[in-house]
Write an enzyme that holds these catalytic residues in place. Structure first.
Site, PDB file in Angstrom:
ATOM      1  N   ARG A   1       0.845  -1.235   0.118  1.00  0.00           N
ATOM      2  CA  ARG A   1      -0.021  -0.128  -0.075  1.00  0.00           C
ATOM      3  C   ARG A   1       0.891   1.165  -0.020  1.00  0.00           C
ATOM      4  O   ARG A   1       0.512   2.336  -0.452  1.00  0.00           O
ATOM      5  CB  ARG A   1      -0.865  -0.145   1.211  1.00  0.00           C
ATOM      6  CG  ARG A   1      -1.701   1.158   1.393  1.00  0.00           C
ATOM      7  CD  ARG A   1      -2.571   1.121   2.643  1.00  0.00           C
ATOM      8  NE  ARG A   1      -3.491   2.250   2.980  1.00  0.00           N
ATOM      9  CZ  ARG A   1      -2.881   3.311   3.712  1.00  0.00           C
ATOM     10  NH1 ARG A   1      -1.702   3.301   4.334  1.00  0.00           N
ATOM     11  NH2 ARG A   1      -3.873   4.345   3.968  1.00  0.00           N
TER      12      ARG A   1
ATOM     13  N   VAL B   1       4.041   1.622  -0.979  1.00  0.00           N
ATOM     14  CA  VAL B   1       4.786   1.648  -2.212  1.00  0.00           C
ATOM     15  C   VAL B   1       3.885   2.236  -3.260  1.00  0.00           C
ATOM     16  O   VAL B   1       4.291   3.269  -4.039  1.00  0.00           O
ATOM     17  CB  VAL B   1       5.278   0.449  -2.760  1.00  0.00           C
ATOM     18  CG1 VAL B   1       5.938   0.588  -4.109  1.00  0.00           C
ATOM     19  CG2 VAL B   1       6.481  -0.014  -1.569  1.00  0.00           C
TER      20      VAL B   1
ATOM     21  N   ARG C   1       8.045 -19.379  -4.040  1.00  0.00           N
ATOM     22  CA  ARG C   1       9.314 -19.867  -4.144  1.00  0.00           C
ATOM     23  C   ARG C   1       9.510 -20.230  -5.421  1.00  0.00           C
ATOM     24  O   ARG C   1       8.895 -20.780  -6.214  1.00  0.00           O
ATOM     25  CB  ARG C   1       9.602 -20.674  -2.918  1.00  0.00           C
ATOM     26  CG  ARG C   1       9.325 -20.400  -1.573  1.00  0.00           C
ATOM     27  CD  ARG C   1       9.944 -21.292  -0.483  1.00  0.00           C
ATOM     28  NE  ARG C   1       9.472 -20.990   0.889  1.00  0.00           N
ATOM     29  CZ  ARG C   1      10.032 -20.200   1.620  1.00  0.00           C
ATOM     30  NH1 ARG C   1      10.822 -19.158   0.970  1.00  0.00           N
ATOM     31  NH2 ARG C   1       9.199 -19.825   2.842  1.00  0.00           N
TER      32      ARG C   1
ATOM     33  N   SER D   1      15.133 -13.671  -1.364  1.00  0.00           N
ATOM     34  CA  SER D   1      14.435 -12.671  -2.138  1.00  0.00           C
ATOM     35  C   SER D   1      15.684 -11.460  -2.594  1.00  0.00           C
ATOM     36  O   SER D   1      15.590 -11.315  -3.596  1.00  0.00           O
ATOM     37  CB  SER D   1      13.197 -12.207  -1.461  1.00  0.00           C
ATOM     38  OG  SER D   1      12.523 -13.147  -1.155  1.00  0.00           O
TER      39      SER D   1
ATOM     40  N   ASP E   1      10.800 -14.282  10.727  1.00  0.00           N
ATOM     41  CA  ASP E   1      11.933 -14.793  11.475  1.00  0.00           C
ATOM     42  C   ASP E   1      12.510 -13.727  12.204  1.00  0.00           C
ATOM     43  O   ASP E   1      13.574 -14.148  12.975  1.00  0.00           O
ATOM     44  CB  ASP E   1      12.562 -15.856  10.533  1.00  0.00           C
ATOM     45  CG  ASP E   1      11.672 -16.986   9.954  1.00  0.00           C
ATOM     46  OD1 ASP E   1      10.709 -17.247  10.576  1.00  0.00           O
ATOM     47  OD2 ASP E   1      12.155 -17.251   8.920  1.00  0.00           O
TER      48      ASP E   1
ATOM     49  N   ARG F   1       0.210 -29.455  34.311  1.00  0.00           N
ATOM     50  CA  ARG F   1       0.957 -29.930  33.435  1.00  0.00           C
ATOM     51  C   ARG F   1       2.199 -29.076  32.810  1.00  0.00           C
ATOM     52  O   ARG F   1       2.227 -27.850  33.348  1.00  0.00           O
ATOM     53  CB  ARG F   1       0.055 -29.978  32.132  1.00  0.00           C
ATOM     54  CG  ARG F   1      -0.900 -31.376  31.787  1.00  0.00           C
ATOM     55  CD  ARG F   1      -1.721 -31.286  30.798  1.00  0.00           C
ATOM     56  NE  ARG F   1      -2.565 -32.246  30.767  1.00  0.00           N
ATOM     57  CZ  ARG F   1      -3.738 -32.394  30.248  1.00  0.00           C
ATOM     58  NH1 ARG F   1      -4.247 -31.199  29.554  1.00  0.00           N
ATOM     59  NH2 ARG F   1      -4.671 -33.421  30.202  1.00  0.00           N
TER      60      ARG F   1
ATOM     61  N   MET G   1       8.219 -20.955  14.915  1.00  0.00           N
ATOM     62  CA  MET G   1       8.926 -20.874  13.846  1.00  0.00           C
ATOM     63  C   MET G   1      10.187 -20.004  14.250  1.00  0.00           C
ATOM     64  O   MET G   1      10.297 -19.431  15.124  1.00  0.00           O
ATOM     65  CB  MET G   1       7.968 -20.457  12.613  1.00  0.00           C
ATOM     66  CG  MET G   1       6.999 -21.461  12.178  1.00  0.00           C
ATOM     67  SD  MET G   1       6.063 -20.515  11.047  1.00  0.00           S
ATOM     68  CE  MET G   1       5.384 -21.966   9.999  1.00  0.00           C
ATOM     69  N   GLY G   2      11.040 -19.737  12.913  1.00  0.00           N
ATOM     70  CA  GLY G   2      12.075 -19.286  12.851  1.00  0.00           C
ATOM     71  C   GLY G   2      13.261 -19.695  12.204  1.00  0.00           C
ATOM     72  O   GLY G   2      14.384 -19.192  12.305  1.00  0.00           O
ATOM     73  N   ARG G   3      13.131 -20.796  11.634  1.00  0.00           N
ATOM     74  CA  ARG G   3      14.176 -21.442  10.885  1.00  0.00           C
ATOM     75  C   ARG G   3      15.200 -21.561  11.837  1.00  0.00           C
ATOM     76  O   ARG G   3      15.043 -22.207  12.838  1.00  0.00           O
ATOM     77  CB  ARG G   3      14.420 -20.890   9.496  1.00  0.00           C
ATOM     78  CG  ARG G   3      13.405 -20.736   8.513  1.00  0.00           C
ATOM     79  CD  ARG G   3      13.832 -20.122   7.379  1.00  0.00           C
ATOM     80  NE  ARG G   3      14.452 -18.930   7.048  1.00  0.00           N
ATOM     81  CZ  ARG G   3      15.248 -18.463   6.214  1.00  0.00           C
ATOM     82  NH1 ARG G   3      15.213 -19.009   5.035  1.00  0.00           N
ATOM     83  NH2 ARG G   3      15.677 -17.175   6.190  1.00  0.00           N
TER      84      ARG G   3
END
EC number: 2.7.1.11
Length: 321
Positions: free
Chosen positions: A21, A23, A72, A105, A128, A163, A170-172
């Site tokens: 938006r 850009v 990708r 990218s 990430d 418990r 996530m985060g590779r």
């Protein structure tokens, strides 16, 4: 410069739409035509180009994902494929290209600049937060807030049943989501790729907590270390009587309405991308450092090393006694 293009590549991140938006609106403000490339570099190769106007980006700032879609494109590693991408840019008169995504990218944009003299500006968009040149990436804050919401809810039921719970995030190979969400969520243990850890230390901490009457134990695990089922197995081998569950949050972390921080950051970066193109600058990566919007040469940006926030990690250990 009369026409610019924009694409989103790699994994999606909340806030990408806000950047798109910015850009488009900034470009139109300065009298430019703006073209959208669908499905990232794959769409650039396949000539999937659309016109973007004010109405195209209305009512999207609050939406997760990306209206341009993303994909990708392993084929982009081949020079003949990149030539097709360049031909698409030429066909549509696109003189400057804004690329939103992660380091993969950026490397695609780098090659277009080096081989075909394409004016490229990169914006870091990944949950990430693993882009070295910037303190924060678009999508990171929203992802952390999503994890926090999950931790809060899991803690409610963990306390009721007394418990221990493993929450895989996530985060590779980056532990930033685990670290920030773990600290903000009051986790008893945060396991990251950047820091050595001990299964015996973890189990001792759980045992100590149970002895002092603790009703729950939250363990935040970064996916780059191991999977939640693997960690659960290791714990159960040492503490067979422990009531233990695990949750893999998965792609829920990529979705949802972006936070204020991500919307503002994306808006600033998107506007700055257009300004850099108008200044005839190319091969730049936009970043935020020390709360200032800055830009770096793409070669330098890709060669930088991300500084791990060890002070925050040490604080997490103090606060989780």
């Amino acid at each position: 410069m009369k026409t610019i293009g924009i694409l989103t590549s790699g994994g999606d991140a909340p806030g990408m739409n806000a950047a798109i938006r910015a850009v488009v609106r900034t470009g139109i403000y300065y009298g430019l035509k703006v073209k959208g490339i669908m499905r990232g570099f794959a769409g650039l190769v396949e000539d999937e180009v659309i016109d973007l106007g004010l109405s195209s980006v209305g009512d999207i700032i609050q939406k997760g994902g990306t209206i341009l879609r993303t994909a990708r494109c392993e084929e982009f590693k081949q020079k003949e494929v990149r030539k097709k991408a360049y031909e698409t840019l030429q066909k549509h008169g696109i003189e400057g290209l804004v690329v939103i995504g992660g380091d993969g990218s950026f490397r695609g944009a780098q090659l277009l600049s080096e081989e075909w003299n394409v004016n490229t500006i990169c914006i870091p968009g990944t949950i990430d937060n693993d882009i070295p040149c910037t303190d924060y990436t678009i999508g990171f804050d929203t992802a952390c807030n999503t994890v926090i919401d999950a931790i809060n809810k899991i803690r409610d039921t963990a306390t009721s049943h007394e418990r221990a719970n493993i929450i895989e995030v996530m985060g590779r190979n980056s532990g930033y989501i685990a670290l920030y969400a773990g600290v903000a969520g009051g986790a008893e243990m945060i396991i990251l790729p950047e820091v050595e850890w001990s299964i015996d230390e973890l189990c001792d901490k759980i045992t100590y907590g149970i002895k002092r009457g603790k009703l729950h134990h939250i363990i935040v695990l970064a996916e780059g270390v191991m999977s939640a089922p693997e960690l659960a197995k290791m714990i159960k081998e040492r503490l067979p009587k422990l009531d233990l569950r695990y949750t893999i949050l998965g792609h829920i972390q990529r979705g949802g309405a972006p936070t204020v921080m991500d919307r503002v950051l994306a808006s600033q970066m998107g506007a700055r991308a257009v300004e850099l193109l108008l200044e005839n600058k190319t091969k730049r990566v936009i970043s935020i450092r020390n709360n200032q919007i800055v830009d770096d040469d793409i070669d330098e940006a890709l060669s930088m090393k991300k500084e791990f926030n060890r002070k925050l990690y040490e604080l997490s250990k103090i606060l989780s006694i």
